[in-house]
Motif scaffolding. Structure first.
Motif, PDB file in Angstrom:
ATOM      1  N   LYS A  78       0.840  -1.206   0.000  1.00  0.00           N
ATOM      2  CA  LYS A  78       0.000   0.000   0.000  1.00  0.00           C
ATOM      3  C   LYS A  78       0.874   1.255   0.000  1.00  0.00           C
ATOM      4  O   LYS A  78       1.927   1.272   0.639  1.00  0.00           O
ATOM      5  CB  LYS A  78      -0.916  -0.006   1.235  1.00  0.00           C
ATOM      6  N   PRO A  79       0.453   2.304  -0.720  1.00  0.00           N
ATOM      7  CA  PRO A  79       1.268   3.521  -0.758  1.00  0.00           C
ATOM      8  C   PRO A  79       1.340   4.217   0.596  1.00  0.00           C
ATOM      9  O   PRO A  79       0.315   4.362   1.276  1.00  0.00           O
ATOM     10  CB  PRO A  79       0.557   4.400  -1.798  1.00  0.00           C
ATOM     11  N   VAL A  80       2.538   4.667   0.930  1.00  0.00           N
ATOM     12  CA  VAL A  80       2.789   5.312   2.220  1.00  0.00           C
ATOM     13  C   VAL A  80       3.596   6.590   1.994  1.00  0.00           C
ATOM     14  O   VAL A  80       4.654   6.557   1.359  1.00  0.00           O
ATOM     15  CB  VAL A  80       3.583   4.381   3.159  1.00  0.00           C
ATOM     16  N   ALA A  81       3.098   7.710   2.508  1.00  0.00           N
ATOM     17  CA  ALA A  81       3.858   8.957   2.528  1.00  0.00           C
ATOM     18  C   ALA A  81       4.364   9.196   3.950  1.00  0.00           C
ATOM     19  O   ALA A  81       3.692   8.840   4.923  1.00  0.00           O
ATOM     20  CB  ALA A  81       2.976  10.119   2.084  1.00  0.00           C
ATOM     21  N   LEU A  82       5.545   9.775   4.048  1.00  0.00           N
ATOM     22  CA  LEU A  82       6.140  10.098   5.346  1.00  0.00           C
ATOM     23  C   LEU A  82       6.356  11.605   5.404  1.00  0.00           C
ATOM     24  O   LEU A  82       6.827  12.206   4.430  1.00  0.00           O
ATOM     25  CB  LEU A  82       7.488   9.378   5.521  1.00  0.00           C
TER      26      LEU A  82
END
Ligand SMILES: Cc1cc2nc3c(=O)[nH]c(=O)nc-3n(C[C@H](O)[C@H](O)[C@H](O)COP(=O)(O)O)c2cc1C
Length: 135
Positions: A78-82
């Motif tokens: 799943k796409p994850v932004a930090l």
């Protein structure tokens, strides 16, 4: 539309402001990390995790890092932004965080860093990020 979880820890409000901008773009509410756990990961399609630089270029270790660590194996592809705020360093902690996440197999699609409080440009960028995650 993807269901986005925007999960953050913030001491003095800067990362919270960032989280609220991402959440606004994603059409959701930001979630304090104390209200999130690995068991919630399955309920979302995309994620933005936010934490400021603490310790010595580290994630906040009492509340944020344990939840992050328990979520990592559940994130799959799943796409994850930090994202997060820093004070006096150069934001190295976010580079380290991204590298360690990628080494653990996390699909990091974006990072956003701010010095202290986000300015209008950063808030706009964060809102756009939320919109992209929700697509
Ligand atoms: C205990 C503590 C440790 C910190 N360590 C760092 C650090 O290693 N590098 C850095 O650039 N800023 C550091 N900072 C500054 C915070 O990252 C900065 O003030 C940030 O804007 C706080 O975000 P927040 O308002 O979301 O809590 C530290 C602040 C505190 C209180």
């Amino acid at each position: 539309m993807s269901k986005v979880a925007v999960v953050f820890w913030s001491q003095s409000g800067n990362t919270q402001s960032m989280a609220e901008a991402v959440a606004e773009g994603a059409g959701t509410e930001a979630i304090e990390v104390s209200s999130f756990s690995a068991a919630d990961v399955a309920n979302y399609d995309a994620f933005a995790f936010g934490c400021p630089a603490m310790g010595a270029e580290e994630l906040e270790s009492d509340e944020f890092e344990p939840v992050w660590n328990e979520c990592v194996p559940e994130l799959g592809s799943k796409p994850v932004a930090l994202f997060g705020s820093y004070g006096w360093g150069g934001g190295e902690y976010l580079d380290t965080w991204k590298s360690q996440a990628e080494d653990a197999g996390v699909n990091v699609v974006s990072t956003v860093i701010c010095n202290d409080a986000p300015d209008d440009d950063a808030l706009s960028q964060l809102k756009d990020l939320g919109e992209e995650l929700a697509q």
